[in-house]
Design an enzyme around this catalytic site. Structure first.
Site: not given
Length: 482
Positions: A43, A53-54, A73, A99, A116
């Protein structure tokens, strides 16, 4: 899950538009992962302005997690359930499915919508073994044929067990012959899993503490209290026995008796769920028999059906499945309209459900059928106290309207109190309740009484009952006496 058939590069919205999906690369086949499946994904996560961010791809480290268990999540749990193997999709997830108002500082702020790109690389399906999902297995190596090991079959197994999140195995057995009903060797969850495996199958079995070694754990094996367990197990082979339907009538009756006794053992060991299943299996062995060679066979089958339903009711009282307990008692009373245990157990189930008037009627019937029965009296008193309290409450609300209509008479309450006082005067400090039976609360504290499953008054440790009364109670409530 959500199907993507007919979508050609368009946007698919679900969860009332809170999650949006666009398929970039279609997956293979039609299957989608289910709750409990272990999924493996790559991902990349970004904010709406494109800030990353990731990314598992940057780390070259795919993520594995159990779907639908809150490991990620909520938006991910829902999104992955819509994907197929090999699929790559882009998801836009609103804050309430990500979140929320707290965000995930420092990279994700409050009320952030997240983007995502996810690739579903693979998944391994976890299948529930028990109805409540507390025992699950995923097949690592498929077995052969369709047959499963019967309750009393000898199985040849290899297995290794760990406490979850602990890499040190507490047991490691290689190709050992063990009776499947050996409850000293197999915890309840492993027995249940083995009973649903095929010859040659290897599986990973996840067992919640309630189906493992429970709140006590096992000091000898090094299993702490309330530990979830993981086993890898191979069912190498098992002894093949005749199916029940292929047996002669007397053989079916003999098997049914053997199952009932095994159920009694399980119940005494505190494995009430498993005992229920075995009692049910015992009844199924003979329930359709209508033609008998002798009157003795007919009587045996009738007795097995009555005992089976009665013992199932006792199990349901233990597992707090009170409607099922009532139904089981009703089945007993259809076959034996004066069965004291059925009235007693049905009364308890109704009392748990606060069906006080109906419960009192059942308890009164117990006394009518068995005047010497002392075990039912504390239950009667507790229910009468409830009804009296209800009457007082109603009088306060409705004034004198209910003075003429009493839910339970003052005389009945007074008589019950007098009986209790007499019993306390005659009581001794000894009790014959079974050593492996822990006291449990039958009624609430305000009912002023605490009882064991056998109906023993344990509201004060120094107030036991006479040996005779304890024996009556044990006979009433212990399935092994059926």
């Amino acid at each position: 899950g959500v199907d993507d058939d007919g979508i050609d590069g368009g946007i698919l919205a679900f969860e009332t538009g809170k999650i949006k999906k666009k398929i970039l690369t279609r997956g293979k086949g039609h299957e989608q992962p289910e709750v409990g499946s272990e999924v493996t994904v790559h991902y990349v996560g970004t904010l709406p302005d494109g800030t990353k961010f990731d990314s598992s791809r940057d780390r070259d480290d795919p993520l594995k997690f159990e779907l639908g268990r809150g490991r990620v999540i909520q938006g991910w749990d829902l999104a992955l359930a819509t994907m197929k193997k090999g699929e790559v999709s882009r998801f836009i997830i609103d804050p309430e499915y990500a979140y929320g108002s707290e965000g995930s500082p420092p990279k994700i702020g409050p009320n952030a919508t997240l983007h995502f790109e996810i690739e579903l690389l693979s998944w391994t399906a976890m299948k529930p073994v028990t109805d409540d999902g507390q025992v699950q297995k995923k097949i690592l190596q498929k077995g052969l044929g369709w047959n499963r090991a019967s309750t009393f079959a000898v199985v040849t197994v290899s297995y290794k067990g760990w406490v979850k999140d602990n890499d040190n195995a507490f047991v490691d057995v290689k190709e050992k012959d063990i009776p499947l009903n050996d409850i000293d060797t197999f915890p309840e969850g492993l027995q249940a899993a083995l009973g649903k495996m095929k010859k040659g199958e290897t599986a990973e079995v996840h067992i919640a503490a309630a189906y493992g070694y429970g709140a006590k754990g096992d000091e000898k094996l090094g299993i702490p209290p309330n530990s979830d367990l993981i086993y890898t197990v191979t069912l190498v082979k098992f002894e093949k026995v005749k199916e029940i339907y292929a047996l002669e009538l007397q053989q079916k009756i003999d098997i049914a008796h053997k199952l009932k006794e095994y159920g009694n053992l399980l119940f005494k060991r505190g494995r009430s769920r498993q005992a229920f299943t075995i009692y049910d299996e015992s009844m199924k062995a003979v329930e359709h028999e209508k033609t008998f060679d002798t009157e003795e066979q007919k009587n045996s089958v009738d007795a097995l059906m009555i005992a089976g339903y009665s013992n199932c009711a006792a199990c349901c009282l233990k597992t707090k499945e009170y409607p099922e307990a009532i139904r089981a008692c009703n089945e007993v009373l259809l076959r034996d309209q004066n069965n004291v245990k059925a009235f007693f157990r049905r009364g308890q189930a109704k009392a748990y459900r606060k069906e006080n008037e109906s419960a009192l009627e059942d308890f009164k019937t117990v006394k009518e059928l068995d005047p010497a029965n002392k075990g039912v009296e504390p239950f009667m008193l507790a229910v009468q106290k409830r009804l009296a309290a209800e009457r007082v409450k109603q009088q306060k609300v409705f004034g004198g309207f209910f003075n003429k209509v009493k839910l339970v008479s003052d005389q009945e309450v007074q008589e019950s109190k007098e009986r209790e006082e007499r019993e306390q005067e005659d009581s001794s400090s000894s009790s014959d309740s079974e050593s492996d039976t822990e006291p449990v609360k039958i009624f609430s504290r305000e009912d002023g009484i605490q009882l064991t499953p056998a109906g023993v008054n344990s509201s004060a440790a120094n107030e036991g009952h006479s040996a005779a009364r304890s024996q009556v109670l044990a006979n009433l409530m212990n399935p092994s006496t059926v």
